[in-house]
Design a protein around this motif. Sequence first.
Motif, PDB file in Angstrom:
ATOM      1  N   ASN A 258      55.122   4.612  68.041  1.00  0.00           N
ATOM      2  CA  ASN A 258      56.031   4.057  67.095  1.00  0.00           C
ATOM      3  C   ASN A 258      56.699   3.977  66.077  1.00  0.00           C
ATOM      4  OD1 ASN A 258      52.538   2.491  66.269  1.00  0.00           O
ATOM      5  ND2 ASN A 258      52.171   4.766  66.523  1.00  0.00           N
ATOM      6  N   ILE A 259      57.900   4.805  67.264  1.00  0.00           N
ATOM      7  CA  ILE A 259      58.950   5.196  66.281  1.00  0.00           C
ATOM      8  C   ILE A 259      59.738   4.046  65.594  1.00  0.00           C
ATOM      9  CG2 ILE A 259      60.699   5.225  68.393  1.00  0.00           C
ATOM     10  CD1 ILE A 259      61.285   8.299  67.745  1.00  0.00           C
ATOM     11  N   ASN A 260      60.253   2.896  65.908  1.00  0.00           N
ATOM     12  CA  ASN A 260      60.204   1.343  65.742  1.00  0.00           C
ATOM     13  C   ASN A 260      60.112   1.697  63.843  1.00  0.00           C
ATOM     14  OD1 ASN A 260      62.454   1.465  67.434  1.00  0.00           O
ATOM     15  ND2 ASN A 260      61.120   0.140  68.835  1.00  0.00           N
ATOM     16  N   GLN A 261      58.931   1.356  64.169  1.00  0.00           N
ATOM     17  CA  GLN A 261      57.745   1.126  62.757  1.00  0.00           C
ATOM     18  C   GLN A 261      58.134   2.168  61.742  1.00  0.00           C
ATOM     19  OE1 GLN A 261      56.106   1.311  65.768  1.00  0.00           O
ATOM     20  NE2 GLN A 261      55.055  -0.615  65.568  1.00  0.00           N
ATOM     21  N   VAL A 262      58.591   3.615  62.188  1.00  0.00           N
ATOM     22  CA  VAL A 262      58.440   4.422  61.085  1.00  0.00           C
ATOM     23  C   VAL A 262      59.798   5.001  60.565  1.00  0.00           C
ATOM     24  CG1 VAL A 262      58.644   7.432  61.085  1.00  0.00           C
ATOM     25  CG2 VAL A 262      56.602   6.097  63.009  1.00  0.00           C
ATOM     26  N   ARG A 263      60.990   4.832  61.496  1.00  0.00           N
ATOM     27  CA  ARG A 263      62.421   4.729  61.169  1.00  0.00           C
ATOM     28  C   ARG A 263      62.412   3.229  60.548  1.00  0.00           C
ATOM     29  NH1 ARG A 263      64.155   3.702  66.610  1.00  0.00           N
ATOM     30  NH2 ARG A 263      64.896   6.187  66.461  1.00  0.00           N
TER      31      ARG A 263
ATOM     32  N   GLN B 271      67.544   9.164  53.519  1.00  0.00           N
ATOM     33  CA  GLN B 271      68.564   9.412  54.671  1.00  0.00           C
ATOM     34  C   GLN B 271      67.350  10.622  55.354  1.00  0.00           C
ATOM     35  OE1 GLN B 271      70.983   7.778  56.091  1.00  0.00           O
ATOM     36  NE2 GLN B 271      69.932   6.210  54.603  1.00  0.00           N
ATOM     37  N   GLN B 272      67.029  11.687  54.526  1.00  0.00           N
ATOM     38  CA  GLN B 272      67.208  12.977  54.978  1.00  0.00           C
ATOM     39  C   GLN B 272      65.125  12.500  55.744  1.00  0.00           C
ATOM     40  OE1 GLN B 272      67.599  16.310  54.397  1.00  0.00           O
ATOM     41  NE2 GLN B 272      66.446  15.935  55.886  1.00  0.00           N
ATOM     42  N   ALA B 273      64.557  11.589  55.405  1.00  0.00           N
ATOM     43  CA  ALA B 273      63.628  11.035  56.869  1.00  0.00           C
ATOM     44  C   ALA B 273      64.246  10.816  57.744  1.00  0.00           C
ATOM     45  CB  ALA B 273      63.095  10.276  56.123  1.00  0.00           C
ATOM     46  N   LEU B 274      65.147  10.882  57.883  1.00  0.00           N
ATOM     47  CA  LEU B 274      65.966   9.655  59.360  1.00  0.00           C
ATOM     48  C   LEU B 274      66.656  10.188  59.601  1.00  0.00           C
ATOM     49  CD1 LEU B 274      67.333   6.299  56.902  1.00  0.00           C
ATOM     50  CD2 LEU B 274      66.158   6.393  59.732  1.00  0.00           C
ATOM     51  N   GLU B 275      67.229  11.151  59.346  1.00  0.00           N
ATOM     52  CA  GLU B 275      67.660  12.491  60.010  1.00  0.00           C
ATOM     53  C   GLU B 275      67.232  13.287  60.826  1.00  0.00           C
ATOM     54  OE1 GLU B 275      70.415  14.619  58.042  1.00  0.00           O
ATOM     55  OE2 GLU B 275      71.226  13.387  56.669  1.00  0.00           O
ATOM     56  N   TRP B 276      65.572  13.694  60.053  1.00  0.00           N
ATOM     57  CA  TRP B 276      64.523  14.239  60.994  1.00  0.00           C
ATOM     58  C   TRP B 276      64.027  13.824  62.163  1.00  0.00           C
ATOM     59  CZ3 TRP B 276      62.523  16.466  55.961  1.00  0.00           C
ATOM     60  CH2 TRP B 276      62.779  17.199  54.716  1.00  0.00           C
ATOM     61  N   LEU B 277      63.692  12.586  61.953  1.00  0.00           N
ATOM     62  CA  LEU B 277      63.214  11.414  62.907  1.00  0.00           C
ATOM     63  C   LEU B 277      64.198  11.954  63.870  1.00  0.00           C
ATOM     64  CD1 LEU B 277      61.314   9.217  63.910  1.00  0.00           C
ATOM     65  CD2 LEU B 277      63.108   7.788  63.063  1.00  0.00           C
TER      66      LEU B 277
ATOM     67  N   GLN C 194      66.575  13.420  64.747  1.00  0.00           N
ATOM     68  CA  GLN C 194      66.347  14.888  65.631  1.00  0.00           C
ATOM     69  C   GLN C 194      65.442  14.865  66.452  1.00  0.00           C
ATOM     70  OE1 GLN C 194      65.916  18.223  62.617  1.00  0.00           O
ATOM     71  NE2 GLN C 194      66.125  19.706  64.369  1.00  0.00           N
ATOM     72  N   LEU C 195      63.988  14.595  65.896  1.00  0.00           N
ATOM     73  CA  LEU C 195      62.315  14.404  66.679  1.00  0.00           C
ATOM     74  C   LEU C 195      62.866  13.547  68.127  1.00  0.00           C
ATOM     75  CD1 LEU C 195      59.596  16.066  66.264  1.00  0.00           C
ATOM     76  CD2 LEU C 195      59.261  13.308  65.537  1.00  0.00           C
ATOM     77  N   GLU C 196      63.509  12.405  67.984  1.00  0.00           N
ATOM     78  CA  GLU C 196      63.150  11.652  69.008  1.00  0.00           C
ATOM     79  C   GLU C 196      64.411  12.171  69.768  1.00  0.00           C
ATOM     80  OE1 GLU C 196      64.961   6.804  70.066  1.00  0.00           O
ATOM     81  OE2 GLU C 196      65.139   7.984  67.729  1.00  0.00           O
ATOM     82  N   GLU C 197      65.907  12.244  69.487  1.00  0.00           N
ATOM     83  CA  GLU C 197      66.517  13.720  70.648  1.00  0.00           C
ATOM     84  C   GLU C 197      66.113  14.650  71.134  1.00  0.00           C
ATOM     85  OE1 GLU C 197      70.257  13.773  68.599  1.00  0.00           O
ATOM     86  OE2 GLU C 197      70.741  11.323  68.694  1.00  0.00           O
ATOM     87  N   GLU C 198      65.305  15.956  70.271  1.00  0.00           N
ATOM     88  CA  GLU C 198      64.969  16.475  71.247  1.00  0.00           C
ATOM     89  C   GLU C 198      63.637  16.929  71.631  1.00  0.00           C
ATOM     90  OE1 GLU C 198      67.207  19.821  68.024  1.00  0.00           O
ATOM     91  OE2 GLU C 198      65.078  19.912  67.996  1.00  0.00           O
ATOM     92  N   CYS C 199      62.829  15.987  71.222  1.00  0.00           N
ATOM     93  CA  CYS C 199      61.105  16.611  71.861  1.00  0.00           C
ATOM     94  C   CYS C 199      61.129  14.970  72.262  1.00  0.00           C
ATOM     95  CB  CYS C 199      60.657  16.702  70.755  1.00  0.00           C
ATOM     96  SG  CYS C 199      60.815  17.909  69.775  1.00  0.00           S
ATOM     97  N   CYS C 200      61.420  13.666  72.004  1.00  0.00           N
ATOM     98  CA  CYS C 200      60.629  12.483  72.836  1.00  0.00           C
ATOM     99  C   CYS C 200      61.465  12.014  73.789  1.00  0.00           C
ATOM    100  CB  CYS C 200      60.781  11.371  71.709  1.00  0.00           C
ATOM    101  SG  CYS C 200      60.008  11.171  70.187  1.00  0.00           S
TER     102      CYS C 200
ATOM    103  N   PRO D  95      45.205  11.573  69.021  1.00  0.00           N
ATOM    104  CA  PRO D  95      46.579  12.063  69.162  1.00  0.00           C
ATOM    105  C   PRO D  95      47.344  13.420  68.234  1.00  0.00           C
ATOM    106  CG  PRO D  95      46.828   9.618  68.259  1.00  0.00           C
ATOM    107  CD  PRO D  95      45.664   9.991  68.037  1.00  0.00           C
ATOM    108  N   ASP D  96      47.735  13.874  69.203  1.00  0.00           N
ATOM    109  CA  ASP D  96      48.977  14.827  68.463  1.00  0.00           C
ATOM    110  C   ASP D  96      49.871  14.095  67.733  1.00  0.00           C
ATOM    111  OD1 ASP D  96      51.123  14.629  70.402  1.00  0.00           O
ATOM    112  OD2 ASP D  96      50.246  15.291  71.225  1.00  0.00           O
ATOM    113  N   ASP D  97      51.027  14.671  66.648  1.00  0.00           N
ATOM    114  CA  ASP D  97      51.463  14.060  65.866  1.00  0.00           C
ATOM    115  C   ASP D  97      52.644  13.084  66.163  1.00  0.00           C
ATOM    116  OD1 ASP D  97      49.993  14.007  62.974  1.00  0.00           O
ATOM    117  OD2 ASP D  97      50.777  15.797  63.180  1.00  0.00           O
ATOM    118  N   LEU D  98      53.337  13.902  67.290  1.00  0.00           N
ATOM    119  CA  LEU D  98      54.552  13.887  68.027  1.00  0.00           C
ATOM    120  C   LEU D  98      53.644  12.467  69.059  1.00  0.00           C
ATOM    121  CD1 LEU D  98      57.691  14.236  69.280  1.00  0.00           C
ATOM    122  CD2 LEU D  98      56.094  16.429  70.446  1.00  0.00           C
TER     123      LEU D  98
END
Length: 103
Positions: free
Chosen positions: A75-80, A89-95, A97-103, A66-69
Amino acid sequence: MNSPLPCGCRQAAAPDRYISFKDIDCDGNARRIMDCIAQHIALPERNNAFWEYFMKKREGGSGPRPDDLFLIHSNINQVRELFETWDDQQALEWLLQLEEECC
């Protein structure tokens, strides 16, 4: 009516998500999240059977690769939870952003 911004500043244009994804680097942002995951699970106390399976799946070890996205989105809940558990906190902010813009 929009009021002017101080100092001649211009408001950044909002990302064009759900229409064209123009100017949104979803693949690059997903790779950045994968790098964060890899850094966390490189530490033995942060790794477990789920993350071993996750990384094996990323490489196509249990079917098509699968592609990374897609993998993050699936598995977004496990990643979070990983980032919250280790207070990244930085990774949570990026996550977010990814969720809002791309998922």
